[in-house]
Design an enzyme around this catalytic site. Structure first.
Site, short mmCIF file in Angstrom:
data_model
loop_
_atom_site.label_atom_id
_atom_site.label_comp_id
_atom_site.label_asym_id
_atom_site.label_seq_id
_atom_site.Cartn_x
_atom_site.Cartn_y
_atom_site.Cartn_z
N LYS A 52 1.06 6.37 -1.84
CA LYS A 52 -0.19 6.30 -2.62
C LYS A 52 -1.35 6.88 -1.83
O LYS A 52 -2.17 7.63 -2.38
CB LYS A 52 -0.47 4.84 -3.01
CG LYS A 52 0.50 4.31 -4.06
CD LYS A 52 0.41 2.80 -4.27
CE LYS A 52 1.50 2.37 -5.25
NZ LYS A 52 1.52 0.92 -5.50
N ASP B 286 -4.22 -0.61 -11.45
CA ASP B 286 -2.82 -0.95 -11.74
C ASP B 286 -2.62 -1.30 -13.22
O ASP B 286 -1.51 -1.28 -13.73
CB ASP B 286 -2.39 -2.19 -10.93
CG ASP B 286 -1.65 -1.84 -9.65
OD1 ASP B 286 -1.00 -0.78 -9.61
OD2 ASP B 286 -1.72 -2.66 -8.71
N GLN C 91 -0.84 -4.56 -3.47
CA GLN C 91 0.57 -4.19 -3.56
C GLN C 91 1.43 -5.44 -3.76
O GLN C 91 1.29 -6.43 -3.03
CB GLN C 91 0.97 -3.44 -2.27
CG GLN C 91 2.38 -2.89 -2.28
CD GLN C 91 2.57 -1.73 -3.25
OE1 GLN C 91 1.62 -1.08 -3.69
NE2 GLN C 91 3.81 -1.46 -3.59
N1 LIG Z 1 0.33 -3.49 -7.23
C1 LIG Z 1 1.41 -2.72 -7.31
N2 LIG Z 1 1.36 -1.55 -7.97
C2 LIG Z 1 2.45 -0.75 -8.06
O1 LIG Z 1 2.39 0.33 -8.68
C3 LIG Z 1 3.66 -1.18 -7.43
C4 LIG Z 1 3.67 -2.41 -6.77
N3 LIG Z 1 2.54 -3.16 -6.73
N4 LIG Z 1 4.80 -2.84 -6.17
C5 LIG Z 1 6.00 -2.07 -6.15
C6 LIG Z 1 6.11 -1.09 -7.29
C7 LIG Z 1 7.03 0.08 -7.01
N5 LIG Z 1 6.20 1.27 -7.03
C8 LIG Z 1 6.61 2.55 -6.67
C9 LIG Z 1 5.73 3.56 -6.39
C10 LIG Z 1 6.18 4.79 -5.95
C11 LIG Z 1 7.51 5.06 -5.80
C12 LIG Z 1 7.95 6.36 -5.26
O2 LIG Z 1 7.18 7.12 -4.72
N6 LIG Z 1 9.24 6.68 -5.33
C13 LIG Z 1 9.81 7.87 -4.77
C14 LIG Z 1 10.71 7.56 -3.60
C15 LIG Z 1 10.04 6.84 -2.49
C16 LIG Z 1 11.06 6.12 -1.63
O3 LIG Z 1 11.59 6.74 -0.68
O4 LIG Z 1 11.32 4.94 -1.90
C17 LIG Z 1 10.67 8.55 -5.82
O5 LIG Z 1 11.19 7.84 -6.69
O6 LIG Z 1 10.85 9.76 -5.74
C18 LIG Z 1 8.40 4.07 -6.10
C19 LIG Z 1 7.96 2.83 -6.54
C20 LIG Z 1 4.92 0.89 -7.27
N7 LIG Z 1 4.82 -0.42 -7.44
#
Ligand SMILES: Nc1nc(=O)c2c([nH]1)NC[C@@H]1CN(c3ccc(C(=O)N[C@@H](CCC(=O)O)C(=O)O)cc3)C=[N+]21
Length: 283
Positions: A52, A119, A96
């Site tokens: 992020k 969010d 988070q």
């Molecule tokens: N307040 C809050 N807001 C959120 O938006 C929030 C949260 N808490 N808690 C956890 C979940 C999960 N989440 C992700 C964000 C980016 C990837 C992301 O960048 N994924 C990459 C891979 C990254 C890796 O290596 O894990 C992809 O899918 O290509 C994944 C999951 C946001 N969340």
């Protein structure tokens, strides 16, 4: 079969925001700002928060990461939020998840000013989404999924959509946004009977259960559209909720993990922060 490239689409969105932001920044005299609060040392959270912050840098936003000890009191956390609510350089605040169990998550989320809740988890923003008031912020993951449908011209009207998972951050809001697109939505959870039968009837599947390879080839029909929201770390490798290798043979459209919904979630966070910034500099 088309692999829906969330990485590429997110890049495109970020590029557009970067350009528009650099124009606005001159007039406004300040950058858009995002503050991320992270409590404790959850390793997955570290990765997401880093992604992020990186996205903020990519588009030229100001960002702050506030790292708090996992034993912090609820009161101290609420004080941190209050400071950010009153900080005119901050347009977006996110805490988070998950946060430690001794802290009341709902109380924390609702302590964030609804106008900075990028969010889209605040009760006010959920209410706005429910009723179709577009001044609020949509939750990033479901909004990112909708954006992908739009990019690939996938019309949801009259489609049978199966949502697997009913979390507050994905399944429930996803369902509302799909209803708004005039889809016919069925929501499953871990108590659902005959999941396989239901999957076989679905035109579109959104898998957000957090269970690796839950969706298999035998479950889906030919031509299905599959959105994989799952992110499961098994032996240091990343898996979705879908057996991509197999299911992709039958799907017309499918998202990969990584490189699908994850990057779109982050792009929507940046988009929400930019929306907040624009609302604030207009006033
Ligand atoms: N307040 C809050 N807001 C959120 O938006 C929030 C949260 N808490 N808690 C956890 C979940 C999960 N989440 C992700 C964000 C980016 C990837 C992301 O960048 N994924 C990459 C891979 C990254 C890796 O290596 O894990 C992809 O899918 O290509 C994944 C999951 C946001 N969340």
């Amino acid at each position: 079969m088309t692999i829906m490239d969330g990485k590429a689409l997110s890049e495109k969105i970020l590029k557009e925001i970067e350009q528009e932001h650099s124009e606005l920044e001159k007039k406004a005299g300040r950058k858009a700002g995002l503050a991320v609060i992270i409590v404790g040392e959850n390793p997955a959270s570290q990765i997401y928060v880093r992604n992020k912050i990186r996205a903020c840098e990519r588009v030229g936003f100001h960002s702050e990461t506030i790292r708090l000890d996992e034993n912090i009191s609820e009161e101290s956390l609420l004080l941190e939020i209050e400071k950010l609510n009153n900080d005119s350089n901050i347009d977006g605040i996110l805490v988070q998840l998950p946060i430690p169990r001794h802290i009341d998550g709902l109380k924390v989320i609702n302590a964030i000013s609804a106008e900075k809740d990028v969010d889209g988890f605040h009760t006010t923003n959920i209410g706005k989404m429910m009723i179709g008031d577009e001044t609020g912020f949509l939750p990033c993951t479901p909004a990112g999924v909708i954006q992908m449908f739009e990019e690939y011209n996938i019309d949801l009207e009259g489609k049978d959509v199966l949502v697997i998972g009913q979390s507050n951050i994905v399944g429930k809001p996803m369902t509302l946004l799909l209803i708004k697109k005039r889809a016919t939505v069925q929501v499953c959870n871990s108590k659902t009977k005959n999941l396989s039968e239901k999957l076989q009837k679905a035109d579109v599947v959104v898998a957000a259960a957090g269970s690796p390879k839950l969706v298999k080839t035998t479950d889906v029909k030919e031509g299905v559209v599959v959105i994989d929201v799952g992110i499961n770390r098994v032996d240091g490798k990343l898996w979705g909720d879908v057996d991509f290798e197999e299911v992709s043979k039958k799907a017309s459209f499918i998202t990969p993990v990584p490189g699908g919904v994850g990057p779109m979630t982050i792009a929507m966070l940046i988009k929400n922060t930019f929306k907040s910034y624009k609302q604030k500099i207009d006033n």
